[in-house]
Write a protein that holds these residues in place. Structure first.
Motif, PDB file in Angstrom:
ATOM      1  N   GLY A   1      19.428 117.853  66.633  1.00  0.00           N
ATOM      2  CA  GLY A   1      19.250 118.699  67.661  1.00  0.00           C
ATOM      3  C   GLY A   1      20.451 119.816  67.696  1.00  0.00           C
ATOM      4  N   THR A   2      20.851 120.244  66.445  1.00  0.00           N
ATOM      5  CA  THR A   2      21.892 121.151  66.523  1.00  0.00           C
ATOM      6  C   THR A   2      21.810 122.042  65.324  1.00  0.00           C
ATOM      7  OG1 THR A   2      24.536 121.413  66.901  1.00  0.00           O
ATOM      8  CG2 THR A   2      23.746 119.977  65.280  1.00  0.00           C
ATOM      9  N   THR A   3      22.887 123.053  65.014  1.00  0.00           N
ATOM     10  CA  THR A   3      22.887 123.761  63.864  1.00  0.00           C
ATOM     11  C   THR A   3      23.662 123.438  62.854  1.00  0.00           C
ATOM     12  OG1 THR A   3      24.568 125.342  64.971  1.00  0.00           O
ATOM     13  CG2 THR A   3      22.498 125.742  65.704  1.00  0.00           C
ATOM     14  N   THR A   4      23.250 123.939  61.783  1.00  0.00           N
ATOM     15  CA  THR A   4      24.491 123.705  60.547  1.00  0.00           C
ATOM     16  C   THR A   4      25.773 124.397  60.810  1.00  0.00           C
ATOM     17  OG1 THR A   4      23.403 125.958  59.396  1.00  0.00           O
ATOM     18  CG2 THR A   4      22.458 123.857  58.906  1.00  0.00           C
ATOM     19  N   ARG A   5      25.551 125.568  61.697  1.00  0.00           N
ATOM     20  CA  ARG A   5      27.128 126.200  61.828  1.00  0.00           C
ATOM     21  C   ARG A   5      27.747 125.157  62.606  1.00  0.00           C
ATOM     22  NH1 ARG A   5      28.098 131.516  65.458  1.00  0.00           N
ATOM     23  NH2 ARG A   5      30.419 131.852  65.109  1.00  0.00           N
ATOM     24  N   THR A   6      27.353 124.319  63.551  1.00  0.00           N
ATOM     25  CA  THR A   6      28.054 123.549  64.477  1.00  0.00           C
ATOM     26  C   THR A   6      28.430 122.375  63.717  1.00  0.00           C
ATOM     27  OG1 THR A   6      26.725 124.158  66.413  1.00  0.00           O
ATOM     28  CG2 THR A   6      27.746 121.915  66.501  1.00  0.00           C
ATOM     29  N   LEU A   7      27.710 121.974  62.615  1.00  0.00           N
ATOM     30  CA  LEU A   7      28.124 120.856  61.631  1.00  0.00           C
ATOM     31  C   LEU A   7      29.535 121.186  61.075  1.00  0.00           C
ATOM     32  CD1 LEU A   7      24.771 119.341  60.405  1.00  0.00           C
ATOM     33  CD2 LEU A   7      26.043 118.577  62.493  1.00  0.00           C
ATOM     34  N   ARG A   8      29.362 122.516  60.627  1.00  0.00           N
ATOM     35  CA  ARG A   8      30.404 122.912  59.689  1.00  0.00           C
ATOM     36  C   ARG A   8      31.657 123.018  60.377  1.00  0.00           C
ATOM     37  NH1 ARG A   8      26.546 126.754  58.284  1.00  0.00           N
ATOM     38  NH2 ARG A   8      25.268 126.315  56.364  1.00  0.00           N
ATOM     39  N   TYR A   9      31.305 123.318  61.660  1.00  0.00           N
ATOM     40  CA  TYR A   9      32.690 123.403  62.623  1.00  0.00           C
ATOM     41  C   TYR A   9      33.179 122.125  63.129  1.00  0.00           C
ATOM     42  CZ  TYR A   9      35.388 124.111  66.845  1.00  0.00           C
ATOM     43  OH  TYR A   9      36.398 124.290  67.538  1.00  0.00           O
ATOM     44  N   TYR A  10      32.239 121.029  63.204  1.00  0.00           N
ATOM     45  CA  TYR A  10      32.784 119.683  63.363  1.00  0.00           C
ATOM     46  C   TYR A  10      33.398 119.291  62.006  1.00  0.00           C
ATOM     47  CZ  TYR A  10      29.634 119.207  67.247  1.00  0.00           C
ATOM     48  OH  TYR A  10      29.048 119.472  68.591  1.00  0.00           O
ATOM     49  N   GLU A  11      32.987 119.720  61.108  1.00  0.00           N
ATOM     50  CA  GLU A  11      33.607 119.173  59.664  1.00  0.00           C
ATOM     51  C   GLU A  11      35.002 119.799  59.643  1.00  0.00           C
ATOM     52  OE1 GLU A  11      32.924 120.730  55.120  1.00  0.00           O
ATOM     53  OE2 GLU A  11      31.095 120.061  56.108  1.00  0.00           O
ATOM     54  N   SER A  12      35.036 121.078  59.957  1.00  0.00           N
ATOM     55  CA  SER A  12      36.495 121.913  60.045  1.00  0.00           C
ATOM     56  C   SER A  12      37.451 121.065  60.751  1.00  0.00           C
ATOM     57  CB  SER A  12      36.365 123.250  60.193  1.00  0.00           C
ATOM     58  OG  SER A  12      36.084 123.381  61.674  1.00  0.00           O
ATOM     59  N   ARG A  13      36.926 120.512  61.952  1.00  0.00           N
ATOM     60  CA  ARG A  13      37.814 119.714  63.054  1.00  0.00           C
ATOM     61  C   ARG A  13      38.075 118.425  62.591  1.00  0.00           C
ATOM     62  NH1 ARG A  13      38.575 122.516  67.753  1.00  0.00           N
ATOM     63  NH2 ARG A  13      40.101 120.802  67.654  1.00  0.00           N
ATOM     64  N   GLY A  14      37.574 117.958  61.567  1.00  0.00           N
ATOM     65  CA  GLY A  14      37.523 116.536  60.996  1.00  0.00           C
ATOM     66  C   GLY A  14      36.925 115.469  61.594  1.00  0.00           C
ATOM     67  N   LEU A  15      35.737 115.861  62.421  1.00  0.00           N
ATOM     68  CA  LEU A  15      34.952 115.115  63.223  1.00  0.00           C
ATOM     69  C   LEU A  15      33.817 114.415  62.380  1.00  0.00           C
ATOM     70  CD1 LEU A  15      34.956 116.696  66.760  1.00  0.00           C
ATOM     71  CD2 LEU A  15      36.273 114.648  66.139  1.00  0.00           C
ATOM     72  N   LEU A  16      33.391 115.297  61.520  1.00  0.00           N
ATOM     73  CA  LEU A  16      32.571 114.901  60.655  1.00  0.00           C
ATOM     74  C   LEU A  16      32.815 114.869  59.013  1.00  0.00           C
ATOM     75  CD1 LEU A  16      29.216 114.323  60.876  1.00  0.00           C
ATOM     76  CD2 LEU A  16      28.949 116.822  60.225  1.00  0.00           C
ATOM     77  N   PRO A  17      32.646 113.782  58.506  1.00  0.00           N
ATOM     78  CA  PRO A  17      33.333 113.527  57.005  1.00  0.00           C
ATOM     79  C   PRO A  17      32.417 114.902  56.130  1.00  0.00           C
ATOM     80  CG  PRO A  17      32.060 111.628  57.659  1.00  0.00           C
ATOM     81  CD  PRO A  17      31.855 112.513  58.798  1.00  0.00           C
ATOM     82  N   ALA A  18      33.363 115.113  55.110  1.00  0.00           N
ATOM     83  CA  ALA A  18      32.642 116.263  54.490  1.00  0.00           C
ATOM     84  C   ALA A  18      32.547 115.732  53.018  1.00  0.00           C
ATOM     85  CB  ALA A  18      33.816 117.433  54.009  1.00  0.00           C
ATOM     86  N   ARG A  19      31.483 114.969  52.584  1.00  0.00           N
ATOM     87  CA  ARG A  19      30.962 114.490  51.388  1.00  0.00           C
ATOM     88  C   ARG A  19      30.083 115.533  50.719  1.00  0.00           C
ATOM     89  NH1 ARG A  19      30.427 110.397  54.916  1.00  0.00           N
ATOM     90  NH2 ARG A  19      28.160 110.716  54.958  1.00  0.00           N
ATOM     91  N   ARG A  20      30.397 115.506  49.493  1.00  0.00           N
ATOM     92  CA  ARG A  20      29.706 116.458  48.680  1.00  0.00           C
ATOM     93  C   ARG A  20      28.721 115.531  47.735  1.00  0.00           C
ATOM     94  NH1 ARG A  20      29.599 122.223  50.357  1.00  0.00           N
ATOM     95  NH2 ARG A  20      31.616 122.121  51.358  1.00  0.00           N
ATOM     96  N   SER A  21      27.618 116.085  47.341  1.00  0.00           N
ATOM     97  CA  SER A  21      26.747 115.480  46.309  1.00  0.00           C
ATOM     98  C   SER A  21      27.281 115.941  44.713  1.00  0.00           C
ATOM     99  CB  SER A  21      25.224 115.777  46.480  1.00  0.00           C
ATOM    100  OG  SER A  21      25.115 117.249  46.345  1.00  0.00           O
ATOM    101  N   VAL A  22      26.824 115.524  43.902  1.00  0.00           N
ATOM    102  CA  VAL A  22      27.057 116.184  42.356  1.00  0.00           C
ATOM    103  C   VAL A  22      26.966 117.677  42.142  1.00  0.00           C
ATOM    104  CG1 VAL A  22      27.265 113.721  41.320  1.00  0.00           C
ATOM    105  CG2 VAL A  22      25.106 115.112  41.483  1.00  0.00           C
ATOM    106  N   ASN A  23      25.811 117.992  42.915  1.00  0.00           N
ATOM    107  CA  ASN A  23      25.614 119.445  42.847  1.00  0.00           C
ATOM    108  C   ASN A  23      26.147 120.336  43.765  1.00  0.00           C
ATOM    109  OD1 ASN A  23      24.126 118.717  45.172  1.00  0.00           O
ATOM    110  ND2 ASN A  23      22.110 119.148  44.540  1.00  0.00           N
ATOM    111  N   GLY A  24      27.275 119.774  44.503  1.00  0.00           N
ATOM    112  CA  GLY A  24      27.988 120.520  45.542  1.00  0.00           C
ATOM    113  C   GLY A  24      27.425 120.738  46.883  1.00  0.00           C
TER     114      GLY A  24
END
Length: 146
Positions: A11-34
């Motif tokens: 119930g949020t936005t992708t922008r919010t998720l990217r912000y949480y990632e930048s703040r270290g609250l959400l892990p930044a895992r990447r798949s093989v395709n990036g």
């Protein structure tokens, strides 16, 4: 799951998720395709963050809860740091409530004073011997003319 699906489910936005990632609250895992890759645990973290923010917690205040979940605890508030944030927030809320109660008491006192003054004015207006209300139509203004 990808970022769009996680955002929709949380119930949020992708922008919010990217912000949480930048703040270290959400892990930044990447798949093989990036692409960013998320799982149910990430959704659980987001729900914890959103619930706390709905309660009035600042984003940084959610960090101990997220870290507690990431450490494998079944609940984000099972760790001492989370409990300390709860205590701090509770003290903040108690202070806010006390200030609101003080303002409420002042407003109630002002209302009581104003109502008493109004009642006194009304009592003076109907006292015997007090000024009679005047009506322009009932008071003669000079010689009567037909």
């Amino acid at each position: 799951m990808r970022i769009g699906e996680l955002a929709a489910r949380a119930g949020t936005t992708t922008r919010t998720l990217r912000y949480y990632e930048s703040r270290g609250l959400l892990p930044a895992r990447r798949s093989v395709n990036g692409y960013r890759a998320y799982d149910e645990e990430d959704l659980r973290l987001l729900r914890q963050i959103r619930t706390l923010q709905d309660f009035g917690f600042e984003l940084e205040e959610t960090r101990p809860f997220v870290e507690c979940l990431q450490a494998g605890h079944p609940a984000g508030d099972a760790c001492p740091a989370s409990l300390e944030v709860y205590r701090s927030k509770l003290a903040e809320l108690d202070d806010c409530l006390a200030r609101l109660q003080a303002v409420r008491d002042q407003v109630a006192a002002q209302l009581a004073r104003a109502e008493e003054e109004r009642a006194e004015l009304e009592r003076e207006a109907v006292r015997p011997g007090g000024p009679e209300p005047q009506c322009e139509l009932s008071t003669p203004r000079g010689p009567h003319r037909n």
